[in-house]
Design a protein around this motif. Structure first.
Motif, PDB file in Angstrom:
ATOM      1  N   GLY A 154       4.097 -19.175   1.108  1.00 50.98           N
ATOM      2  CA  GLY A 154       4.178 -20.578   0.473  1.00 50.98           C
ATOM      3  C   GLY A 154       5.578 -21.799   1.931  1.00 50.98           C
ATOM      4  N   ASP A 155       4.811 -22.696   1.978  1.00 51.71           N
ATOM      5  CA  ASP A 155       5.723 -23.535   2.444  1.00 51.71           C
ATOM      6  C   ASP A 155       6.398 -22.794   3.888  1.00 51.71           C
ATOM      7  N   THR A 156       4.771 -23.418   4.282  1.00 48.56           N
ATOM      8  CA  THR A 156       5.001 -22.602   6.034  1.00 48.56           C
ATOM      9  C   THR A 156       4.201 -23.061   7.099  1.00 48.56           C
ATOM     10  N   THR A 157       4.577 -23.372   8.096  1.00 49.71           N
ATOM     11  CA  THR A 157       3.759 -24.392   9.120  1.00 49.71           C
ATOM     12  C   THR A 157       3.971 -23.890  10.487  1.00 49.71           C
ATOM     13  N   GLY A 158       4.191 -22.186  10.409  1.00 52.96           N
ATOM     14  CA  GLY A 158       4.040 -21.691  11.874  1.00 52.96           C
ATOM     15  C   GLY A 158       2.446 -20.797  11.600  1.00 52.96           C
ATOM     16  N   PRO A 159       1.802 -20.588  13.149  1.00 51.49           N
ATOM     17  CA  PRO A 159       1.337 -19.633  13.149  1.00 51.49           C
ATOM     18  C   PRO A 159       1.149 -18.042  12.067  1.00 51.49           C
ATOM     19  N   LEU A 160       0.642 -18.538  11.301  1.00 56.75           N
ATOM     20  CA  LEU A 160       0.277 -17.236  10.302  1.00 56.75           C
ATOM     21  C   LEU A 160      -0.738 -15.614  10.502  1.00 56.75           C
ATOM     22  N   THR A 161      -0.377 -15.087  10.507  1.00 57.23           N
ATOM     23  CA  THR A 161      -1.676 -13.550  10.496  1.00 57.23           C
ATOM     24  C   THR A 161      -0.759 -12.784   8.942  1.00 57.23           C
ATOM     25  N   LEU A 162      -2.297 -12.103   8.022  1.00 63.48           N
ATOM     26  CA  LEU A 162      -1.778 -11.649   7.413  1.00 63.48           C
ATOM     27  C   LEU A 162      -2.622 -10.408   7.276  1.00 63.48           C
ATOM     28  N   HIS A 163      -2.235  -9.691   6.502  1.00 63.49           N
ATOM     29  CA  HIS A 163      -3.335  -8.288   7.144  1.00 63.49           C
ATOM     30  C   HIS A 163      -2.960  -7.337   5.940  1.00 63.49           C
ATOM     31  N   SER A 164      -4.100  -7.285   4.769  1.00 62.69           N
ATOM     32  CA  SER A 164      -4.011  -5.597   3.865  1.00 62.69           C
ATOM     33  C   SER A 164      -4.969  -4.686   4.299  1.00 62.69           C
ATOM     34  N   ASP A 165      -4.160  -3.546   3.805  1.00 62.59           N
ATOM     35  CA  ASP A 165      -5.358  -2.909   3.948  1.00 62.59           C
ATOM     36  C   ASP A 165      -6.087  -2.443   1.962  1.00 62.59           C
ATOM     37  N   ASP A 166      -5.691  -2.532   1.377  1.00 62.09           N
ATOM     38  CA  ASP A 166      -5.634  -2.373  -0.290  1.00 62.09           C
ATOM     39  C   ASP A 166      -5.088  -4.150  -0.970  1.00 62.09           C
ATOM     40  N   GLY A 167      -5.435  -5.287  -0.824  1.00 62.17           N
ATOM     41  CA  GLY A 167      -4.101  -6.242  -1.945  1.00 62.17           C
ATOM     42  C   GLY A 167      -4.891  -7.575  -1.421  1.00 62.17           C
ATOM     43  N   SER A 168      -4.636  -8.582  -2.559  1.00 52.27           N
ATOM     44  CA  SER A 168      -5.080  -9.953  -2.484  1.00 52.27           C
ATOM     45  C   SER A 168      -4.536 -11.122  -1.014  1.00 52.27           C
ATOM     46  N   LEU A 169      -4.973 -11.676  -0.950  1.00 46.51           N
ATOM     47  CA  LEU A 169      -3.847 -12.185  -0.367  1.00 46.51           C
ATOM     48  C   LEU A 169      -4.151 -13.888  -0.401  1.00 46.51           C
ATOM     49  N   ARG A 170      -3.010 -14.561  -0.228  1.00 48.25           N
ATOM     50  CA  ARG A 170      -2.950 -16.134  -0.763  1.00 48.25           C
ATOM     51  C   ARG A 170      -2.029 -16.425   0.140  1.00 48.25           C
ATOM     52  N   ALA A 171      -1.883 -17.560   0.831  1.00 48.39           N
ATOM     53  CA  ALA A 171      -1.850 -19.209   1.666  1.00 48.39           C
ATOM     54  C   ALA A 171      -1.247 -19.772   1.538  1.00 48.39           C
ATOM     55  N   ASP A 172      -0.043 -21.032   0.697  1.00 52.83           N
ATOM     56  CA  ASP A 172      -0.464 -22.776   0.700  1.00 52.83           C
ATOM     57  C   ASP A 172      -0.021 -23.401   2.026  1.00 52.83           C
ATOM     58  N   VAL A 173      -0.229 -23.012   2.341  1.00 51.41           N
ATOM     59  CA  VAL A 173       0.854 -23.278   3.666  1.00 51.41           C
ATOM     60  C   VAL A 173       0.448 -24.646   4.938  1.00 51.41           C
TER      61      VAL A 173
END
Length: 256
Positions: A154-173
């Motif tokens: 959350g509360d992020t403005t920079g370039p964002l990379t997210l990865h999970s082999d086993d899990g959910s991803l949430r971003a409010d950015v």
């Protein structure tokens, strides 16, 4: 006779372990640690890699922290009834913060949590084998990868990379570039600024992208699930959104 004796001993040992396990009760929680450890590490440059093996992580960027230093808080709770004593360690190797926990034995129950506070102007990469990751406050590039655990940003403005082999991803950015991939889990992105590029992919899970009002070039696809795109579309738009999943629903819509 020898065979029966070994069996009897094995059963007795198993019974002892069962009693010990039953006596442990609920699993350990790092939140039970009411007196966490604190440590300051020198950061030699403008990049930081957080390398953890088995811990929940909270990564925070803030203006009030002095340049060239990071602050780490550690919560730990654990016990080993049959085996060596549990150990936790932290160290800095160049720009790599290593967070380790050793907890092994026949009856072992441990949990760790770390909060890493980073000054502004630092590019951060997070790599963890097992544990959830929470991050907020970043204006610089942020890259989070976990083998087993959910990710929340959350509360992020920079370039964002997210990865999970086993899990959910949430971003409010409000990042202008976002890449989010997971092999097993859902993806949900809420963008506060019209992005230049959004790429999302899940092998097994739904994908939802909420976007500010604008016209987008959208590629959306699901091998096994419905696809709903309600944002204005134009293939010449410089605002590019890709949303794909092999198994699940895909939704690309204008945020309320």
């Amino acid at each position: 006779m020898a065979r029966r004796t070994v069996t009897a001993r094995g059963l007795a040992a198993a019974g002892t372990v069962a009693v010990l396990v039953a006596g442990l009760g609920a699993c350990a929680s790092a939140d039970e640690d009411k007196d966490p450890d604190h440590k300051t590490f020198a950061l030699p440059g403008s990049t930081l890699t957080v390398d953890a093996d088995d811990s929940a992580l909270e990564i925070v960027a803030a203006d009030e922290h002095a340049p060239g230093k990071i602050e780490v808080t550690r919560w730990f709770k654990g016990s080993v009834v049959v085996g060596s004593d549990p150990e936790v360690s932290w160290s800095m190797d160049g720009d790599r913060l290593k967070l380790r926990m050793k907890c092994s034995g026949v009856v072992a129950d441990c949990a760790a949590k770390h909060r890493v506070e980073v000054p502004r102007g630092v590019t951060v990469a997070v790599k963890t084998d097992d544990g959830s990751v929470r991050a907020s406050g970043f204006r610089d590039p942020l890259d989070i990868r976990t083998a087993d655990g959910s990710v929340r940003v959350g509360d992020t403005t920079g370039p964002l990379t997210l990865h999970s082999d086993d899990g959910s991803l949430r971003a409010d950015v409000s990042s202008r570039r976002v890449e989010a991939t997971t092999k097993d889990g859902s993806i949900r992105l809420a963008l506060g600024t019209v992005p230049d590029r959004v790429e999302t992919r899940s092998d097994d899970g739904s994908v939802t992208v909420d976007l500010p009002p604008a016209t987008y070039k959208v590629s959306a696809d699901s091998d096994d699930g419905s696809v709903h795109v309600s944002v204005p579309r134009n293939d010449t738009s410089t605002h590019v959104v890709t949303a794909r999943t092999q198994d699940g629903k895909v939704t690309v819509r204008t945020a309320n």
